[in-house]
Design a protein around this motif. Structure first.
Motif, mmCIF file in Angstrom:
data_model
loop_
_atom_site.group_PDB
_atom_site.id
_atom_site.type_symbol
_atom_site.label_atom_id
_atom_site.label_comp_id
_atom_site.label_asym_id
_atom_site.label_seq_id
_atom_site.Cartn_x
_atom_site.Cartn_y
_atom_site.Cartn_z
ATOM 1 N N LYS A 44 5.776 -2.244 -20.344
ATOM 2 C CA LYS A 44 7.061 -1.227 -19.749
ATOM 3 C C LYS A 44 7.020 -1.259 -18.257
ATOM 4 C CE LYS A 44 7.258 2.739 -21.636
ATOM 5 N NZ LYS A 44 7.049 4.023 -22.190
ATOM 6 N N ALA A 45 5.819 -1.505 -17.525
ATOM 7 C CA ALA A 45 5.725 -1.667 -16.025
ATOM 8 C C ALA A 45 6.860 -2.851 -15.708
ATOM 9 C CB ALA A 45 4.486 -2.039 -15.549
ATOM 10 N N GLN A 46 7.123 -3.901 -16.549
ATOM 11 C CA GLN A 46 7.844 -5.028 -16.054
ATOM 12 C C GLN A 46 9.302 -4.298 -15.926
ATOM 13 O OE1 GLN A 46 7.380 -7.633 -14.649
ATOM 14 N NE2 GLN A 46 9.463 -8.672 -14.975
ATOM 15 N N THR A 47 9.634 -3.403 -16.944
ATOM 16 C CA THR A 47 10.995 -2.827 -17.057
ATOM 17 C C THR A 47 11.279 -1.755 -15.870
ATOM 18 O OG1 THR A 47 10.634 -1.059 -18.526
ATOM 19 C CG2 THR A 47 11.222 -3.099 -19.353
ATOM 20 N N HIS A 48 10.162 -1.440 -15.224
ATOM 21 C CA HIS A 48 10.493 -0.525 -14.282
ATOM 22 C C HIS A 48 11.004 -0.805 -13.074
ATOM 23 C CE1 HIS A 48 9.246 2.578 -11.249
ATOM 24 N NE2 HIS A 48 8.798 3.417 -12.245
ATOM 25 N N PRO A 49 12.243 -0.436 -12.273
ATOM 26 C CA PRO A 49 12.818 -0.797 -11.226
ATOM 27 C C PRO A 49 11.968 -1.302 -10.156
ATOM 28 C CG PRO A 49 13.299 1.464 -11.765
ATOM 29 C CD PRO A 49 12.539 0.868 -12.867
ATOM 30 N N ARG A 50 11.978 -2.395 -9.375
ATOM 31 C CA ARG A 50 10.972 -2.998 -8.138
ATOM 32 C C ARG A 50 12.058 -2.310 -6.938
ATOM 33 N NH1 ARG A 50 8.178 -3.423 -12.172
ATOM 34 N NH2 ARG A 50 6.459 -4.781 -12.037
ATOM 35 N N GLU A 51 11.506 -2.129 -5.895
ATOM 36 C CA GLU A 51 12.189 -1.859 -4.746
ATOM 37 C C GLU A 51 12.534 -3.399 -4.089
ATOM 38 O OE1 GLU A 51 9.567 -0.073 -1.590
ATOM 39 O OE2 GLU A 51 9.615 1.991 -2.834
ATOM 40 N N SER A 52 13.813 -3.229 -3.316
ATOM 41 C CA SER A 52 14.166 -4.561 -3.097
ATOM 42 C C SER A 52 13.610 -4.883 -1.721
ATOM 43 C CB SER A 52 15.788 -4.474 -2.529
ATOM 44 O OG SER A 52 15.965 -3.145 -1.612
ATOM 45 N N PHE A 53 13.705 -6.156 -1.192
ATOM 46 C CA PHE A 53 12.990 -6.809 -0.220
ATOM 47 C C PHE A 53 12.752 -6.017 0.888
ATOM 48 C CE2 PHE A 53 12.105 -9.689 3.436
ATOM 49 C CZ PHE A 53 11.063 -10.402 2.734
ATOM 50 N N TRP A 54 13.831 -5.456 1.721
ATOM 51 C CA TRP A 54 13.368 -4.895 3.122
ATOM 52 C C TRP A 54 12.730 -3.300 2.823
ATOM 53 C CZ3 TRP A 54 12.933 -7.683 6.701
ATOM 54 C CH2 TRP A 54 13.609 -8.861 6.993
ATOM 55 N N PRO A 55 13.104 -2.462 1.811
ATOM 56 C CA PRO A 55 12.471 -1.262 1.452
ATOM 57 C C PRO A 55 11.125 -1.508 1.074
ATOM 58 C CG PRO A 55 14.749 -1.119 0.717
ATOM 59 C CD PRO A 55 14.351 -2.485 1.048
ATOM 60 N N GLY A 56 10.837 -2.687 0.261
ATOM 61 C CA GLY A 56 9.499 -2.740 -0.205
ATOM 62 C C GLY A 56 8.582 -3.306 0.989
ATOM 63 N N MET A 57 9.040 -4.123 1.967
ATOM 64 C CA MET A 57 8.383 -4.558 3.301
ATOM 65 C C MET A 57 7.998 -3.306 3.848
ATOM 66 S SD MET A 57 7.123 -6.808 4.785
ATOM 67 C CE MET A 57 7.925 -8.397 4.255
ATOM 68 N N LYS A 58 8.790 -2.359 4.395
ATOM 69 C CA LYS A 58 8.766 -1.165 4.975
ATOM 70 C C LYS A 58 7.564 -0.201 4.235
ATOM 71 C CE LYS A 58 10.802 3.080 6.661
ATOM 72 N NZ LYS A 58 12.225 3.746 6.793
ATOM 73 N N HIS A 59 7.497 -0.287 2.807
ATOM 74 C CA HIS A 59 6.672 0.619 2.029
ATOM 75 C C HIS A 59 5.263 -0.033 2.077
ATOM 76 C CE1 HIS A 59 5.676 2.759 -2.032
ATOM 77 N NE2 HIS A 59 4.584 2.106 -1.394
ATOM 78 N N LEU A 60 5.217 -1.158 2.209
ATOM 79 C CA LEU A 60 3.943 -2.040 2.344
ATOM 80 C C LEU A 60 3.100 -1.952 3.706
ATOM 81 C CD1 LEU A 60 4.376 -5.372 0.502
ATOM 82 C CD2 LEU A 60 2.974 -3.523 -0.152
ATOM 83 N N LEU A 61 4.113 -1.855 4.692
ATOM 84 C CA LEU A 61 3.551 -1.837 6.152
ATOM 85 C C LEU A 61 3.226 -0.436 6.499
ATOM 86 C CD1 LEU A 61 6.376 -3.715 8.109
ATOM 87 C CD2 LEU A 61 4.179 -4.633 7.444
ATOM 88 N N SER A 62 3.667 0.512 5.702
ATOM 89 C CA SER A 62 2.876 1.847 5.943
ATOM 90 C C SER A 62 2.144 2.178 4.901
ATOM 91 C CB SER A 62 4.202 2.920 5.858
ATOM 92 O OG SER A 62 4.840 2.770 4.504
ATOM 93 N N ASN A 63 1.721 1.465 4.211
ATOM 94 C CA ASN A 63 0.494 1.691 3.030
ATOM 95 C C ASN A 63 -0.579 1.331 3.634
ATOM 96 O OD1 ASN A 63 -1.074 1.948 0.835
ATOM 97 N ND2 ASN A 63 0.461 1.146 -0.733
ATOM 98 N N GLY A 64 -1.683 2.277 4.023
ATOM 99 C CA GLY A 64 -2.896 2.267 4.613
ATOM 100 C C GLY A 64 -3.957 1.550 3.814
ATOM 101 N N HIS A 65 -3.785 2.045 2.582
ATOM 102 C CA HIS A 65 -4.883 1.529 1.620
ATOM 103 C C HIS A 65 -4.676 0.104 1.194
ATOM 104 C CE1 HIS A 65 -6.982 5.479 1.456
ATOM 105 N NE2 HIS A 65 -5.979 5.920 1.080
ATOM 106 N N PHE A 66 -3.581 -0.046 1.262
ATOM 107 C CA PHE A 66 -3.120 -1.478 0.735
ATOM 108 C C PHE A 66 -3.457 -2.553 2.050
ATOM 109 C CE2 PHE A 66 -0.337 -5.220 1.348
ATOM 110 C CZ PHE A 66 -0.096 -5.657 0.164
ATOM 111 N N TRP A 67 -3.412 -2.214 3.198
ATOM 112 C CA TRP A 67 -3.973 -2.859 4.148
ATOM 113 C C TRP A 67 -5.299 -2.971 4.338
ATOM 114 C CZ3 TRP A 67 -1.513 -6.262 7.204
ATOM 115 C CH2 TRP A 67 -0.212 -6.361 7.308
ATOM 116 N N LYS A 68 -6.180 -1.896 3.907
ATOM 117 C CA LYS A 68 -7.532 -2.174 3.989
ATOM 118 C C LYS A 68 -7.833 -3.196 3.003
ATOM 119 C CE LYS A 68 -8.262 2.834 5.285
ATOM 120 N NZ LYS A 68 -8.476 4.157 4.676
ATOM 121 N N LEU A 69 -7.287 -3.145 1.584
ATOM 122 C CA LEU A 69 -7.539 -4.114 0.517
ATOM 123 C C LEU A 69 -7.063 -5.537 1.163
ATOM 124 C CD1 LEU A 69 -8.547 -4.596 -2.202
ATOM 125 C CD2 LEU A 69 -6.050 -4.503 -3.055
ATOM 126 N N THR A 70 -6.299 -5.631 1.730
ATOM 127 C CA THR A 70 -5.709 -6.963 2.310
ATOM 128 C C THR A 70 -6.706 -7.504 3.265
ATOM 129 O OG1 THR A 70 -3.332 -6.392 1.912
ATOM 130 C CG2 THR A 70 -3.842 -7.973 3.506
#
Length: 472
Positions: free
Chosen positions: A240-266
């Motif tokens: 089901k997750a594969q059918t869920h709409p994904r954010e496009s490139f630029w909104p997705g990049m903005k989302h990642l850059l502001s995701n503090g926990h993602f950066w800690k993991l990275t």
């Protein structure tokens, strides 16, 4: 109660019903996984072509250890420069076209190497390494895309582990280097290189060329495998997750850059992984001070990467059974890696002395394999947890960011190797690995794990486990 169930179809595919949604997996997913993993391995083998024969290059061509560092530096620079433009392009042209271009670039890289080595044109060799880095941006960024697009939730982490087994190719290069070239160069021969017979030098030159022929054959096979059959996605989604709409490139990049926990993991992923996988190609240089010859160092590197790559599959299989405990897996692995690195550093420093040479070799094997397993064996879990934290950002973008930062650390490491004082004293390499693991400890501790993608997959089934049944 939701209408859930599993159906086995006549062609061997599997359907899972969840209310109005029907998931389906196909047998051909294993071909897709095989082709992707093979090309990933080949590109990593090409990345590690030069360092395992650094001593042979010194004697046969007069090129110092800095040459190998420059070749890896060109690769990492290409990944850093090319990852996001390539991912943006794949977002428009599809995974199949991206893979065809990636494998075609690898073939072009090997062709440049075959021309450049006999002519001793190092700029052609460097250009080839740069092109290999561009091609690798695809395979290093798409493991979770392949697993999510083709595999069910219960297989996803295991599929990611197979798709991301590129370090198996790095291991193959350790084996291919000294043995295909026939170069068993000792530390004393490097020191006395000016007094060696001409026949021995010629043999080393021919042997290095044979390595490039071997790499060329692998790239051509990978290219044709991709051409034969490699669709961008299956006809029907496996979860089901594969059918869920994904954010496009630029909104997705903005989302990642502001995701503090993602950066800690990275950062927790890339500090140990980026430094270790920059060091391991140069383990022959690092172990030279302990009296270990190039072939033995090659076997240590080969064994460490091979075993860690293979162990990533059962590790991921276990993680598939503990979907919401991935952070704990990573904390335990990083802690053990820190301890193993510290022992290696103390041995190289001379604080731990092992008088018997054969015993010291065995200890180096055990410690290197253990450290490699704790770092590379858990890469799929980092990829999966990063995809969970980043969701609904596309998995390719999340993994592309991990891959890019990984190569940033590689560039820093290889630039340090170009400093003459550090090139002569390799002890700093091991202490850098120790420091990287130590810094990852607080990052993992303060990182908050989220399972947004898994929540989508289990939203309608987690209360209906008793109703799930096999439908004939």
């Amino acid at each position: 109660m939701a209408d859930t169930g599993t159906v086995s179809t006549s062609n061997g595919s599997t359907k899972e019903h969840d209310g109005s949604f029907t998931a389906k997996t196909y047998k051909r997913r294993w071909w897709i996984l095989l082709v992707f993993s093979f090309n990933n391995c080949v590109q990593n083998a090409m990345y590690n072509t030069w360092p395992p024969v650094a001593d042979a290059l010194q004697i046969g061509f007069g090129w110092s250890d800095s040459f190998s560092a420059v070749m890896l530096l060109m690769y990492c620079t290409a990944v850093i420069m090319g990852t996001f433009p390539v991912m943006y392009s794949i977002d428009n042209i599809g995974v199949r076209h991206g893979m065809v271009l990636s494998t075609a670039v690898s073939v072009l890289c090997s062709a440049l190497w075959l021309v450049g080595l006999p002519l001793r044109q190092t700029w052609l060799l460097a250009l080839g390494s740069f092109l290999n880095g561009l091609g690798s941006t695809v395979t290093s960024s798409l493991p979770t895309v392949i697993s999510t697009s083709w595999f069910s939730v219960s297989e996803r982490t295991t599929a990611t582990s197979i798709a991301s087994m590129g370090y198996l190719g790095t291991a193959i290069a350790f084996f291919a280097g000294p043995y295909i070239s026939g170069a068993n160069v000792t530390a004393s021969e490097v020191i006395n290189k000016d007094t060696l017979p001409t026949e021995f030098v010629d043999q080393l030159q021919t042997g290095v060329l044979n390595i490039l022929y071997f790499m060329t054959a692998l790239t051509v096979v990978g290219f044709w495998f991709t051409i034969i059959y490699f669709p961008s996605q299956p006809p029907q989604c496996p979860s089901k997750a594969q059918t869920h709409p994904r954010e496009s490139f630029w909104p997705g990049m903005k989302h990642l850059l502001s995701n503090g926990h993602f950066w800690k993991l990275t950062l927790a992923f890339n500090l140990p992984n980026g430094i270790f996988n920059s060091w391991i190609p140069f383990c022959s240089v690092s172990f030279r001070s302990l009296g270990v010859d190039e072939v033995t160092s090659g076997w240590i590197g080969f064994s460490a990467l091979l075993i860690s790559s293979l162990l990533s599959i059962p590790i991921s299989w276990i993680a598939d059974r503990f979907k919401r405990k991935l952070k704990l897996f990573l904390q335990l692995a990083n802690g053990l890696a820190l301890a193993l690195y510290l022992i290696l550093a103390l041995i190289q420093r001379g604080c731990i002395s092992i008088s018997d040479h054969q015993l010291s070799i065995a200890v180096l094997y055990i410690l290197s394999i253990g450290a490699a397993t704790c770092i590379n064996g858990f890469i799929p879990i980092y990829y999966e947890l990063a995809s969970e934290c980043a969701f609904p950002v596309d998995e390719s973008l999340a993994c592309a960011l991990l891959s890019t930062l990984n190569n940033v650390f590689g560039v820093v490491f290889f630039l340090l190797l170009l400093i003459p004082a550090l090139a002569l004293d390799s002890e700093w390499m091991m202490w850098t690995c120790v420091g990287a693991c130590a810094l990852a400890v607080p990052l993992l501790f303060f990182m908050k794990e989220n399972y947004y993608r898994l929540d989508v997959d289990t939203a309608c089934t987690q209360t209906d486990e008793e109703y799930r049944a096999v439908v004939s």
